[in-house]
Design an enzyme around this catalytic site. Structure first.
Site, short mmCIF file in Angstrom:
data_model
loop_
_atom_site.label_atom_id
_atom_site.label_comp_id
_atom_site.label_asym_id
_atom_site.label_seq_id
_atom_site.Cartn_x
_atom_site.Cartn_y
_atom_site.Cartn_z
N LYS A 1 -16.63 -32.02 -3.58
CA LYS A 1 -16.24 -30.66 -3.97
C LYS A 1 -17.30 -29.99 -4.84
CE LYS A 1 -12.26 -30.44 -1.78
NZ LYS A 1 -12.12 -29.54 -0.63
N TYR B 1 -14.27 -37.56 -3.88
CA TYR B 1 -13.72 -36.20 -3.74
C TYR B 1 -14.42 -35.23 -4.70
CZ TYR B 1 -9.93 -32.71 -3.35
OH TYR B 1 -9.19 -31.58 -3.15
P1 NDP Z 1 -3.10 -31.20 3.24
O1 NDP Z 1 -3.32 -32.67 3.19
O2 NDP Z 1 -1.75 -30.65 3.12
O3 NDP Z 1 -3.80 -30.59 4.54
C1 NDP Z 1 -5.09 -30.95 4.89
C2 NDP Z 1 -5.52 -30.12 6.07
O4 NDP Z 1 -6.84 -30.52 6.44
C3 NDP Z 1 -4.63 -30.34 7.25
O5 NDP Z 1 -4.46 -29.13 7.95
C4 NDP Z 1 -5.43 -31.33 8.09
O6 NDP Z 1 -5.11 -31.17 9.45
C5 NDP Z 1 -6.85 -30.89 7.81
N1 NDP Z 1 -7.83 -31.95 8.01
C6 NDP Z 1 -7.95 -33.11 7.36
N2 NDP Z 1 -8.97 -33.83 7.83
C7 NDP Z 1 -9.51 -33.09 8.84
C8 NDP Z 1 -10.59 -33.28 9.72
N3 NDP Z 1 -11.36 -34.38 9.68
N4 NDP Z 1 -10.87 -32.31 10.62
C9 NDP Z 1 -10.11 -31.19 10.68
N5 NDP Z 1 -9.08 -30.95 9.87
C10 NDP Z 1 -8.78 -31.90 8.95
O7 NDP Z 1 -4.04 -30.65 2.07
P2 NDP Z 1 -4.03 -29.28 1.26
O8 NDP Z 1 -3.47 -28.18 2.06
O9 NDP Z 1 -3.49 -29.57 -0.07
O10 NDP Z 1 -5.62 -29.10 1.10
C11 NDP Z 1 -6.36 -28.08 1.73
C12 NDP Z 1 -7.70 -27.97 1.02
O11 NDP Z 1 -7.48 -27.65 -0.34
C13 NDP Z 1 -8.50 -29.28 1.02
O12 NDP Z 1 -9.87 -28.99 1.15
C14 NDP Z 1 -8.23 -29.84 -0.35
O13 NDP Z 1 -9.24 -30.70 -0.78
C15 NDP Z 1 -8.16 -28.58 -1.17
N6 NDP Z 1 -7.47 -28.71 -2.43
C16 NDP Z 1 -6.13 -29.03 -2.50
C17 NDP Z 1 -5.52 -29.12 -3.73
C18 NDP Z 1 -4.07 -29.45 -3.87
O14 NDP Z 1 -3.63 -29.62 -5.02
N7 NDP Z 1 -3.27 -29.54 -2.85
C19 NDP Z 1 -6.27 -28.92 -4.97
C20 NDP Z 1 -7.65 -28.59 -4.79
C21 NDP Z 1 -8.21 -28.48 -3.56
P3 NDP Z 1 -4.86 -32.40 10.46
O15 NDP Z 1 -4.18 -33.47 9.69
O16 NDP Z 1 -4.10 -31.82 11.58
O17 NDP Z 1 -6.25 -32.78 10.87
#
Ligand code: NDP
Length: 244
Positions: free
Chosen positions: A156, A152
């Site tokens: 990133k 990860y």
């Molecule tokens: P969630 O796990 O809540 O949501 C992840 C989202 O990504 C979902 O909408 C999921 O949709 C989508 N997703 C995952 N894999 C795929 C794929 N292969 N193709 C298309 N869509 C995909 O995560 P967060 O909302 O927390 O994270 C959102 C972003 O923020 C990410 O990039 C994460 O790395 C980043 N982030 C989050 C942090 C945190 O503390 N929460 C901190 C730092 C960064 P579905 O399952 O329907 O495919």
């Protein structure tokens, strides 16, 4: 953002849904993508209730055919693409010495290859328009590194490097490319972290609380708007002081 068309990958829940809402509130038409069609449909209903034209496109962020289709469907429906938010992301945490090849490949495919595929495809459309904003969601882990997350953190950090290089290449066409790097934000992703580990991480946050998706979305909204017209190649950190 009235009249603007935005795509938010992973827009069905978490930070992506908060971003989609925030862009919709500002008047943008919003396309949400992700793997779970039912969740995307629910998101579209919510966005339409805010008065925004919205569209769900099921698509895997790491697959080129899916990404190309996402761009194509958006152009067919709305005619242009002004804002792309590369938000889709996953974690497959494991200590380095125990990490499986598949844990590495899956995280790099979604979190870094996905950003490359979208930025390339949307970049072509935006070059013809001679304008656009590309905003990718990185992470504090990409700047600091995080134990248990070599995959990860590498992905990133890659997003931050891609952002800088793409910003230099695309500036000529008035396409601004930036990243937002959240710290610990309350979503499904962090709910999966064991309570003890979460508490230990929170102790490292000077503001002493977890962040909300909305607090990330506000920065994305700013970067998508007129106020950010002289900002490109930057990574804006939203982390309560976790990384200073
Ligand atoms: P969630 O796990 O809540 O949501 C992840 C989202 O990504 C979902 O909408 C999921 O949709 C989508 N997703 C995952 N894999 C795929 C794929 N292969 N193709 C298309 N869509 C995909 O995560 P967060 O909302 O927390 O994270 C959102 C972003 O923020 C990410 O990039 C994460 O790395 C980043 N982030 C989050 C942090 C945190 O503390 N929460 C901190 C730092 C960064 P579905 O399952 O329907 O495919």
């Amino acid at each position: 953002l009235a009249g603007n068309v935005a795509i938010v990958t992973g827009g069905g829940r978490g930070i992506g849904l908060a971003i989609a809402r925030s862009l919709a509130e500002d008047g943008a038409s919003v396309v949400v993508s992700g793997r779970d069609a039912a969740r995307l449909d629910a998101a579209v209903k919510e966005l339409e209730a805010l008065g925004a034209p919205a569209l769900a496109v099921p698509a895997d962020a790491g697959k080129r055919e899916d990404v190309d289709r996402l761009i194509e469907v958006t152009r067919e429906r709305f005619g242009r693409i002004d804002v792309v938010v590369n938000n889709a992301g996953i974690t497959r945490d494991q200590l380095l010495v125990r990490m499986k090849d598949d844990d590495w490949d899956q995280v790099l495919d979604t979190n870094l290859r996905g950003v490359f595929l979208m930025t390339r495809a949307a970049g072509k459309v935006m070059m013809r328009q001679r304008s656009g904003r590309i905003i990718s969601i990185a992470s504090t882990a990409g700047a600091m590194g995080n134990a248990g997350q070599v995959n990860y953190s590498a992905a990133k950090a890659g997003v931050i490097g891609l952002t800088k290089a793409a910003a230099r290449e695309l500036a000529h066409w008035n396409i601004l490319v930036n990243a937002v790097a959240p710290g610990l934000i309350e979503t499904d992703m962090t709910a999966a972290i064991p309570a003890e580990a979460r508490e230990a991480m929170l102790q490292q946050v000077p503001l002493k609380r977890i962040g909300q998706s909305r607090e990330v979305a506000e920065v994305v909204r700013f970067l998508a708007g007129d106020g950010a017209s002289y900002i490109t190649g930057q990574t804006i950190h939203v982390n309560g002081g976790l990384y200073i």
